[in-house]
Motif scaffolding. Sequence first.
Motif, PDB file in Angstrom:
ATOM      1  N   ILE A 140     -24.988  29.057  18.135  1.00  0.00           N
ATOM      2  CA  ILE A 140     -24.721  30.288  18.887  1.00  0.00           C
ATOM      3  C   ILE A 140     -24.871  30.036  20.381  1.00  0.00           C
ATOM      4  O   ILE A 140     -24.080  30.540  21.186  1.00  0.00           O
ATOM      5  N   TRP A 141     -25.862  29.244  20.749  1.00  0.00           N
ATOM      6  CA  TRP A 141     -26.053  28.911  22.168  1.00  0.00           C
ATOM      7  C   TRP A 141     -24.832  28.183  22.721  1.00  0.00           C
ATOM      8  O   TRP A 141     -24.383  28.448  23.828  1.00  0.00           O
ATOM      9  N   LYS A 142     -24.283  27.269  21.909  1.00  0.00           N
ATOM     10  CA  LYS A 142     -23.083  26.554  22.346  1.00  0.00           C
ATOM     11  C   LYS A 142     -21.906  27.506  22.495  1.00  0.00           C
ATOM     12  O   LYS A 142     -21.118  27.399  23.434  1.00  0.00           O
ATOM     13  N   PHE A 143     -21.790  28.429  21.555  1.00  0.00           N
ATOM     14  CA  PHE A 143     -20.671  29.371  21.584  1.00  0.00           C
ATOM     15  C   PHE A 143     -20.772  30.331  22.760  1.00  0.00           C
ATOM     16  O   PHE A 143     -19.782  30.607  23.446  1.00  0.00           O
ATOM     17  N   LEU A 144     -21.978  30.844  23.024  1.00  0.00           N
ATOM     18  CA  LEU A 144     -22.152  31.856  24.068  1.00  0.00           C
ATOM     19  C   LEU A 144     -22.301  31.253  25.462  1.00  0.00           C
ATOM     20  O   LEU A 144     -21.835  31.836  26.442  1.00  0.00           O
ATOM     21  N   PHE A 145     -22.973  30.093  25.540  1.00  0.00           N
ATOM     22  CA  PHE A 145     -23.346  29.565  26.850  1.00  0.00           C
ATOM     23  C   PHE A 145     -22.759  28.203  27.171  1.00  0.00           C
ATOM     24  O   PHE A 145     -22.994  27.665  28.243  1.00  0.00           O
ATOM     25  N   GLY A 146     -22.005  27.626  26.222  1.00  0.00           N
ATOM     26  CA  GLY A 146     -21.341  26.368  26.502  1.00  0.00           C
ATOM     27  C   GLY A 146     -22.222  25.145  26.380  1.00  0.00           C
ATOM     28  O   GLY A 146     -21.818  24.042  26.757  1.00  0.00           O
ATOM     29  N   ARG A 147     -23.426  25.301  25.863  1.00  0.00           N
ATOM     30  CA  ARG A 147     -24.336  24.167  25.665  1.00  0.00           C
ATOM     31  C   ARG A 147     -25.333  24.515  24.571  1.00  0.00           C
ATOM     32  O   ARG A 147     -25.542  25.672  24.254  1.00  0.00           O
ATOM     33  N   GLY A 148     -25.948  23.475  24.012  1.00  0.00           N
ATOM     34  CA  GLY A 148     -26.943  23.689  22.979  1.00  0.00           C
ATOM     35  C   GLY A 148     -28.313  23.972  23.562  1.00  0.00           C
ATOM     36  O   GLY A 148     -28.494  24.073  24.779  1.00  0.00           O
ATOM     37  N   GLY A 201     -27.532  17.808  14.765  1.00  0.00           N
ATOM     38  CA  GLY A 201     -26.214  17.234  14.528  1.00  0.00           C
ATOM     39  C   GLY A 201     -25.170  17.763  15.492  1.00  0.00           C
ATOM     40  O   GLY A 201     -25.465  18.417  16.488  1.00  0.00           O
ATOM     41  N   ILE A 202     -23.910  17.495  15.184  1.00  0.00           N
ATOM     42  CA  ILE A 202     -22.804  17.811  16.086  1.00  0.00           C
ATOM     43  C   ILE A 202     -22.191  19.173  15.805  1.00  0.00           C
ATOM     44  O   ILE A 202     -21.642  19.824  16.678  1.00  0.00           O
ATOM     45  N   TYR A 203     -22.281  19.641  14.582  1.00  0.00           N
ATOM     46  CA  TYR A 203     -21.730  20.944  14.220  1.00  0.00           C
ATOM     47  C   TYR A 203     -20.215  21.021  14.355  1.00  0.00           C
ATOM     48  O   TYR A 203     -19.679  21.845  15.072  1.00  0.00           O
ATOM     49  N   SER A 204     -19.532  20.171  13.662  1.00  0.00           N
ATOM     50  CA  SER A 204     -18.072  20.248  13.685  1.00  0.00           C
ATOM     51  C   SER A 204     -17.510  20.746  12.363  1.00  0.00           C
ATOM     52  O   SER A 204     -16.316  20.950  12.233  1.00  0.00           O
ATOM     53  N   GLY A 205     -18.380  20.942  11.375  1.00  0.00           N
ATOM     54  CA  GLY A 205     -17.929  21.313  10.043  1.00  0.00           C
ATOM     55  C   GLY A 205     -18.094  22.782   9.728  1.00  0.00           C
ATOM     56  O   GLY A 205     -18.147  23.626  10.630  1.00  0.00           O
ATOM     57  N   PRO A 206     -18.190  23.125   8.433  1.00  0.00           N
ATOM     58  CA  PRO A 206     -18.226  24.527   7.997  1.00  0.00           C
ATOM     59  C   PRO A 206     -19.376  25.339   8.574  1.00  0.00           C
ATOM     60  O   PRO A 206     -19.246  26.541   8.777  1.00  0.00           O
ATOM     61  N   VAL A 207     -20.552  24.709   8.807  1.00  0.00           N
ATOM     62  CA  VAL A 207     -21.652  25.468   9.393  1.00  0.00           C
ATOM     63  C   VAL A 207     -21.243  25.996  10.759  1.00  0.00           C
ATOM     64  O   VAL A 207     -21.443  27.160  11.092  1.00  0.00           O
ATOM     65  N   GLY A 208     -20.649  25.125  11.545  1.00  0.00           N
ATOM     66  CA  GLY A 208     -20.183  25.549  12.858  1.00  0.00           C
ATOM     67  C   GLY A 208     -19.128  26.629  12.783  1.00  0.00           C
ATOM     68  O   GLY A 208     -19.160  27.593  13.535  1.00  0.00           O
ATOM     69  N   LEU A 247     -35.438  30.547  26.795  1.00  0.00           N
ATOM     70  CA  LEU A 247     -35.685  31.971  26.982  1.00  0.00           C
ATOM     71  C   LEU A 247     -35.664  32.322  28.468  1.00  0.00           C
ATOM     72  O   LEU A 247     -35.037  33.301  28.887  1.00  0.00           O
ATOM     73  N   VAL A 248     -36.328  31.508  29.274  1.00  0.00           N
ATOM     74  CA  VAL A 248     -36.339  31.734  30.720  1.00  0.00           C
ATOM     75  C   VAL A 248     -34.931  31.592  31.296  1.00  0.00           C
ATOM     76  O   VAL A 248     -34.491  32.415  32.109  1.00  0.00           O
ATOM     77  N   ASN A 249     -34.202  30.582  30.848  1.00  0.00           N
ATOM     78  CA  ASN A 249     -32.843  30.376  31.355  1.00  0.00           C
ATOM     79  C   ASN A 249     -31.902  31.510  30.960  1.00  0.00           C
ATOM     80  O   ASN A 249     -30.976  31.845  31.706  1.00  0.00           O
ATOM     81  N   LEU A 250     -32.132  32.090  29.785  1.00  0.00           N
ATOM     82  CA  LEU A 250     -31.326  33.235  29.358  1.00  0.00           C
ATOM     83  C   LEU A 250     -31.445  34.367  30.360  1.00  0.00           C
ATOM     84  O   LEU A 250     -30.442  34.967  30.762  1.00  0.00           O
ATOM     85  N   PHE A 251     -32.667  34.662  30.796  1.00  0.00           N
ATOM     86  CA  PHE A 251     -32.865  35.738  31.766  1.00  0.00           C
ATOM     87  C   PHE A 251     -32.321  35.352  33.144  1.00  0.00           C
ATOM     88  O   PHE A 251     -31.706  36.171  33.835  1.00  0.00           O
ATOM     89  N   LYS A 252     -32.524  34.129  33.532  1.00  0.00           N
ATOM     90  CA  LYS A 252     -32.068  33.689  34.852  1.00  0.00           C
ATOM     91  C   LYS A 252     -30.553  33.718  34.967  1.00  0.00           C
ATOM     92  O   LYS A 252     -29.998  34.131  35.998  1.00  0.00           O
TER      93      LYS A 252
END
Length: 243
Positions: A176-184, A198-205, A23-28
């Motif tokens: 979503i964090w990976k998609f928007l910010f490039g990291r989990g 997990g890695i999130y390479s399947g349908p959930v991702g 949360l803090v990093n999002l604002f920063k």
Amino acid sequence: MAYRYDHDLEFLRSVPNESLNDLVNLFKEKANLTQGLSMNDKYKRYYPDHQKYIERIMEEIQLFGGNSFSNLFRLNKGVLYREILCDVCDKMKVNYSKYADVKQIEQDLLIKILDDHISKLGPRELEEFLKELDLVDKTETAISYNPQAANAILQTAIKAGGFKSYVIILKTVNMIWKFLFGRGLSLVTNATIARIIGIYSGPVGWAITGAWTAVDLASPAYRITIPMCLLITKLRIESQQNN
């Protein structure tokens, strides 16, 4: 600006410092137009002991709920979390009641994000989707799933609360964090949680990533408020798990 007492944010006072990092990093990192938090004296003195300036963090949440013009007409005060959440739900076209409990509205937001895109998955992908979220028996075979059935299973799990609900929101926000910010999310210190994500390479991702290709994030406000609400949802469920 000053923090307005907000019943729906007060739980953050009991959230551990490491859980507040994202949360803090999002604002920063993303709220670079104001730099409000990073310029705060308590932040400069106590970072990363976030609880020492938790009201300033909650004030920052309220600040990004309204634009600078409307804040002037609120006597330089921000927006309560419920209003921010409802605005995000309107943006995401969520079917919800503005009179419902905030926790219910957060659940409706999560269900909408997942439901919008499971409709694009075939029966085999839906089965993988539900198994990856541990919502069906992984040993079952030859079961045909459709989007309506998958949505019903998801809604039941999310509204039931507990650990499975926590896993769903954790995986969703992490993707979503990976998609928007490039990291989990910052969860590497917890081996159990890291294994759950997990890695999130399947349908959930695929489904969760697809949710964001249809959302107009050109507005700087929505680039902050949408992930912010999802992260607060995750922190709320996490805090309830720890109680």
